[in-house]
Design an enzyme around this catalytic site. Structure first.
Site, mmCIF file in Angstrom:
data_model
loop_
_atom_site.group_PDB
_atom_site.id
_atom_site.type_symbol
_atom_site.label_atom_id
_atom_site.label_comp_id
_atom_site.label_asym_id
_atom_site.label_seq_id
_atom_site.Cartn_x
_atom_site.Cartn_y
_atom_site.Cartn_z
ATOM 1 N N GLY A 111 -1.738 -9.892 -6.577
ATOM 2 C CA GLY A 111 -1.867 -9.749 -5.133
ATOM 3 C C GLY A 111 -2.923 -10.698 -4.576
ATOM 4 O O GLY A 111 -3.110 -11.809 -5.096
ATOM 5 N N ASP A 136 0.957 -2.880 -1.389
ATOM 6 C CA ASP A 136 0.407 -2.955 -0.023
ATOM 7 C C ASP A 136 1.209 -3.911 0.880
ATOM 8 O O ASP A 136 1.095 -3.844 2.095
ATOM 9 C CB ASP A 136 -1.055 -3.441 -0.068
ATOM 10 C CG ASP A 136 -1.919 -2.571 -0.953
ATOM 11 O OD1 ASP A 136 -1.559 -1.411 -1.173
ATOM 12 O OD2 ASP A 136 -2.960 -3.061 -1.440
ATOM 13 N N HIS A 180 -4.434 -0.088 1.128
ATOM 14 C CA HIS A 180 -5.705 -0.785 1.254
ATOM 15 C C HIS A 180 -6.046 -0.965 2.726
ATOM 16 O O HIS A 180 -6.063 0.034 3.451
ATOM 17 C CB HIS A 180 -5.654 -2.113 0.469
ATOM 18 C CG HIS A 180 -7.020 -2.621 0.129
ATOM 19 N ND1 HIS A 180 -7.347 -3.954 0.178
ATOM 20 C CD2 HIS A 180 -8.143 -1.978 -0.231
ATOM 21 C CE1 HIS A 180 -8.616 -4.105 -0.148
ATOM 22 N NE2 HIS A 180 -9.115 -2.914 -0.418
ATOM 23 N N GLU A 231 -4.862 4.994 4.105
ATOM 24 C CA GLU A 231 -6.193 5.136 3.492
ATOM 25 C C GLU A 231 -7.225 4.266 4.207
ATOM 26 O O GLU A 231 -8.415 4.545 4.181
ATOM 27 C CB GLU A 231 -6.152 4.812 1.995
ATOM 28 C CG GLU A 231 -5.768 3.367 1.683
ATOM 29 C CD GLU A 231 -5.809 3.043 0.203
ATOM 30 O OE1 GLU A 231 -6.343 3.827 -0.581
ATOM 31 O OE2 GLU A 231 -5.293 1.968 -0.162
HETATM 32 O O1 F6P Z 1 -3.733 -2.818 -3.974
HETATM 33 C C1 F6P Z 1 -3.054 -1.721 -4.452
HETATM 34 C C2 F6P Z 1 -3.870 -0.462 -4.300
HETATM 35 O O2 F6P Z 1 -3.139 0.604 -4.850
HETATM 36 C C3 F6P Z 1 -4.310 -0.149 -2.883
HETATM 37 O O3 F6P Z 1 -3.288 0.429 -2.124
HETATM 38 C C4 F6P Z 1 -5.473 0.764 -3.143
HETATM 39 O O4 F6P Z 1 -6.401 0.701 -2.077
HETATM 40 C C5 F6P Z 1 -6.085 0.177 -4.389
HETATM 41 O O5 F6P Z 1 -5.069 -0.569 -5.026
HETATM 42 C C6 F6P Z 1 -6.612 1.195 -5.374
HETATM 43 O O6 F6P Z 1 -7.260 0.499 -6.378
HETATM 44 P P1 F6P Z 1 -7.662 1.073 -7.797
HETATM 45 O O7 F6P Z 1 -6.424 1.196 -8.614
HETATM 46 O O8 F6P Z 1 -8.590 0.064 -8.337
HETATM 47 O O9 F6P Z 1 -8.277 2.424 -7.555
#
Ligand code: F6P
Length: 357
Positions: A111, A136, A180, A231
């Site tokens: 990403g 996302d 995100h 979120e």
């Molecule tokens: O970028 C993908 C994502 O799932 C976002 O939607 C979320 O904010 C983030 O990654 C969560 O990250 P991690 O897996 O590091 O908790």
């Protein structure tokens, strides 16, 4: 004969395996001989020379498999030029791994953060081809990323489940949806799940408007209200804060996330019972949806075509219903956000969905 490295980096998502399978199958089916090197756990594998030699059998039976057969990790771009705890120069180490096994190119699936490092490696002279993954859908240069549609399916299903229990109890329910700092996933899942209110990062909300929308539903005889909260949703007051002030506020907050803050405030202002559901990483898990299987396979096949032609320095993306190659320097460092004036937002409002604005 091509020596190809592969790595998956950043948060995982569905269809990473399907995309890699697409790359490998398309090259093998062209008759080209390949040697395949899978770097483990993203850029970490490239930095520390951790790789596994793969063959075509590693890519059979993985079309439907979630996660990534290579493992992944987050190696933040902002620290990539800093030495590791043992003083190792990470950029030089990555170049060393690449040249040591005499790669013709490196296929990187990732990403936003991943693309910044991929572009840096391109600037350093490595042959790079990338594929756009993330639930996302916030990657610049492509209308769609793989993982997104699968996550929309899961988040929608979560809202569907909540609907029946919300109706039984006559409650307000908040479902917090990933994405995100952008609202593509919560908007699409919210609309597909029939949410009454959708709160997005791109449209700061006013709590009084949210409560007004709940009350209007009550007056019309609705027993429950479903709120899909991104979120990254933000109130109008918080949107006025500087980045630093907002960070400090979040650090001091007693709430685990924005949804709990909204729930608490609605209860305090209205006496209404509110419940919060956070599907979290479920949204990234499981088997890719049929859409993503096809989409990721197509992107993978086109990446294979670029590699066969020796065209490097591109992300394979999707623009105006066509698969396109996008120069990495155009992709890196930019975020694709929802346009608050987009037709889909206007149409959602016509359906009676409140955005709390
Ligand atoms: O970028 C993908 C994502 O799932 C976002 O939607 C979320 O904010 C983030 O990654 C969560 O990250 P991690 O897996 O590091 O908790």
């Amino acid at each position: 004969m091509k020596r190809i490295g592969l790595l998956t980096s950043g948060g995982d998502c569905q269809a990473l395996n399907a995309a890699m399978r697409g790359v490998v199958k398309s090259i093998v089916n062209s008759g080209e001989q390949v040697e395949l090197y899978g770097f483990l756990d993203g850029y970490k594998g490239l930095i520390y020379g951790n790789y596994r030699m793969l063959d075509i059998s590693d890519f059979t039976g993985i079309l439907t498999r979630g996660g990534t057969i290579l493992g992944t990790s987050r190696v933040p771009f902002k620290t990539i030029r800093e030495p590791d705890e043992k003083g190792l120069n990470k950029v030089e180490a990555m170049k060393h791994s690449y040249y040591k096994i005499k790669l013709d190119c490196l296929v990187i699936l990732g990403g936003n953060g991943t693309h910044k490092t991929a572009n840096l490696l391109r600037e350093e002279g490595l042959n790079i081809v990338t594929l756009p993954k993330t639930i996302d859908n916030d990657l610049w240069g492509t209308d769609m990323t793989f993982g997104f549609q699968s996550a929309v399916d899961i988040a929608t299903q979560a809202i569907d489940y909540i609907h029946t229990t919300a109706d039984s109890h006559g409650r307000v329910f908040i479902i917090e949806i990933m994405g995100h700092k952008v609202g593509f996933l919560p908007l699409n899942a919210g609309m597909a799940g029939g949410a009454d209110i959708i709160l997005l990062p791109e449209i700061p909300y006013d709590l009084d408007k949210v409560i007004e929308a709940i009350n209007i539903r009550k007056e019309r005889g609705a027993r429950f209200t479903i709120i899909a909260v991104a979120e990254g949703a933000i109130s109008k007051e918080d949107a006025k804060l500087s980045k630093k002030e907002l960070k400090e506020k979040i650090a001091k907050s007693k709430y685990p996330s924005v949804s709990y803050e909204i729930a608490d405030k609605i209860t305090k202002k209205t006496g209404q019972e509110v419940r919060v559901t956070v599907p979290g990483h479920m949204q990234r898990g499981g088997s890719p949806s049929p859409y993503d299987r096809v989409f990721a396979s197509r992107l993978g096949a086109e990446a294979g075509k670029l590699i066969l032609k020796g065209e490097y320095g591109y992300m394979v993306g999707y623009k105006n219903r066509e698969i396109v190659k996008v120069p990495l320097e155009e992709v890196a460092g930019k975020l694709k956000m929802l346009d608050p004036d987009a037709a889909i937002i206007k149409e959602a409002k016509m359906l009676g969905i409140s955005f709390g604005d």
